[in-house]
Design an enzyme around this catalytic site. Structure first.
Site, mmCIF file in Angstrom:
data_model
loop_
_atom_site.group_PDB
_atom_site.id
_atom_site.type_symbol
_atom_site.label_atom_id
_atom_site.label_comp_id
_atom_site.label_asym_id
_atom_site.label_seq_id
_atom_site.Cartn_x
_atom_site.Cartn_y
_atom_site.Cartn_z
ATOM 1 N N LYS A 144 0.861 -1.190 0.000
ATOM 2 C CA LYS A 144 0.000 0.000 0.000
ATOM 3 C C LYS A 144 0.889 1.229 0.000
ATOM 4 C CE LYS A 144 -4.501 0.878 0.393
ATOM 5 N NZ LYS A 144 -5.615 -0.036 0.079
ATOM 6 N N ASP B 281 -6.751 4.240 -4.521
ATOM 7 C CA ASP B 281 -7.402 4.046 -3.221
ATOM 8 C C ASP B 281 -8.143 5.366 -2.958
ATOM 9 O OD1 ASP B 281 -7.487 2.027 -0.891
ATOM 10 O OD2 ASP B 281 -7.047 3.891 0.139
HETATM 11 N N1 GLU Z 1 -7.266 0.199 -2.981
HETATM 12 C C1 GLU Z 1 -8.018 -0.974 -3.267
HETATM 13 C C2 GLU Z 1 -8.122 -1.859 -2.048
HETATM 14 O O1 GLU Z 1 -8.000 -1.403 -0.936
HETATM 15 C C3 GLU Z 1 -7.578 -1.708 -4.520
HETATM 16 C C4 GLU Z 1 -6.159 -2.139 -4.597
HETATM 17 C C5 GLU Z 1 -5.729 -2.629 -5.973
HETATM 18 O O2 GLU Z 1 -6.520 -2.607 -6.893
HETATM 19 O O3 GLU Z 1 -4.558 -3.024 -6.080
HETATM 20 O O4 GLU Z 1 -8.411 -3.019 -2.142
#
Ligand code: GLU
Length: 408
Positions: free
Chosen positions: A105, A145
């Site tokens: 992340k 996100d």
């Molecule tokens: N931010 C999204 C999550 O928390 C998607 C992450 C992604 O697609 O890699 O799952």
């Protein structure tokens, strides 16, 4: 705010207590810290000519199952403990989803509303420049996100291609469809959540047409409102950071979206009553969908919840203390690491299409997404029944076993 990383570790402790095998205990020890946690400073030339320094992050939590995968959050309250928690949850989420991806992340501490478009682009490109060495389609694949859009992903993918020479487009997911993005990615988190809700509806004794309350009206919350409304359920309340609106007869979501576009706010929508976020969480309904931030359901308000079922489209919206209270009260929580996995599943499809230079239709994407969500639903239910525990702990044990299997 309660430290989200401590919450994540409290969940891990609980899973290890339920599944007492040495293997899972050893794996849990390994998962108590990320493999890599990077903090960067990003100098950005502001429109007035001054240079401002922003703080950014990328946490590469665990890559046992594949390249690190996870979004980038832009928010004034984003800090390293939040990013670490989100990266840990991504690790488990990818494992539950059954995709060949690890967990990561990223983030920047910033209020994006305060920046011009040019400043936002320079900041986003700066994030990539500072981290390009540790990214790549086979190392770490970021995505959107909170407050990061397809347009931002396109700037980032472009910056990465310029620096690395990689032209696969698989370096970032969540791009616009005309710039290597996948059909369906933008609505996939909410859509996946809907398939998950349908998979559990009968098991949880929910009526065919439910009353639904949604907290958060960003990408996920607003799409969820449309999807549930179109499917004939009654969305009686929604909110954003400024508060919510309520209509016991059901809100007309198409009209509400037009109203929000025109006025920039949910407030003053005809026939609706104004309510606070706390009042919204305590409304009587069949389904409560937190789609905003961490710790919204906590020990202060968990005993006021009157929903029959909670579906977590946000990451970490229920604190561990609230989880205990809800479990005792018999309110099932469909956990984030499964319920909101639609986003990363379609991100994985996007990455796969980019690497193969393919393009799938939205119909194909959603068909595959539905099957994957249904499959993991069955397995979570089985695991939670086996150990007579919550669905969250069922999902944790499933994820940990899958990671452990790969590490053998
Ligand atoms: N931010 C999204 C999550 O928390 C998607 C992450 C992604 O697609 O890699 O799952």
């Amino acid at each position: 705010m309660q430290n989200p990383f401590q919450n994540a570790m409290a969940q891990l402790d609980k899973a290890v207590k339920i599944n007492k095998t040495k293997k899972l205990h050893d794996l849990a020890e390994r998962l108590r810290q990320p493999e890599r946690d990077i903090r960067i400073s990003i100098p950005v030339q502001m429109d007035n000519g001054a240079i401002k320094i922003f703080e950014g992050y990328r946490v590469q939590y665990n890559n046992a199952l594949g390249p690190y995968k996870g979004g980038i959050r832009y928010h004034p309250l984003t800090e390293i403990n939040e990013v670490k928690a989100l990266a840990f949850w991504m690790t488990l989420k990818c494992a539950v989803a059954g995709i060949p991806m690890g967990g990561g992340k990223g983030g920047i501490t910033v209020e994006p509303k305060d920046l011009s478009k040019g400043e936002l682009e320079r900041l986003s490109r700066g994030w990539v420049r500072a981290l390009s060495d540790v990214l790549s389609p086979h190392k770490d694949v970021p995505a959107p996100d909170v407050n990061t859009t397809p347009e931002i992903m396109a700037w980032m993918a472009d910056e990465y291609a310029k620096i690395s020479g990689d032209n696969t487009e698989a370096s970032f997911t969540g791009k616009p469809t005309d710039q290597g993005g996948s059909e369906g990615r933008n609505t996939s988190t909410a859509q996946g959540g809907f398939y998950g809700f349908e998979a559990f509806r009968k098991e949880l004794n929910l009526p065919e047409k439910c009353t639904v309350v949604i907290q958060g009206f960003g990408n996920v919350g607003s799409h969820a409102a449309s999807i549930w409304h179109k499917a004939g359920h009654k969305v009686i309340a929604v909110s954003d950071s400024r508060g919510g609106i309520y209509d016991e007869n059901g809100l007309n979501i198409e009209k509400l979206l037009e109203h929000k576009k025109k006025t920039g706010a949910l407030a003053n929508f005809p026939d609706s009553k104004k309510i606070t976020n706390q009042e919204l969480l305590a409304l009587k309904c069949d389904l409560l969908i937190p789609s905003a931030f961490e710790n919204e359901i906590n020990k202060e308000n968990a005993d006021k919840i009157k929903a029959k079922v909670i579906l977590e489209l946000a990451n970490g919206p229920t604190s561990p203390e609230a989880d205990e209270i809800l479990f005792k009260r018999g309110i099932p929580v469909l956990p984030d690491i499964w319920a909101n996995s639609g986003g990363v599943i379609v991100s994985y499809f996007e990455w796969d299409q980019n690497l193969k230079r393919g393009h799938w239709t939205e119909e194909e994407i959603f068909k595959k997404l539905k099957l994957m969500i249904e499959d993991s639903a069955k397995q979570i239910l089985e695991k939670s029944k086996e150990s007579n525990t919550s669905l969250r702990m069922g999902a944790f044990i499933l994820a940990l076993e899958r990671i452990q299997e790969k590490l053998k």
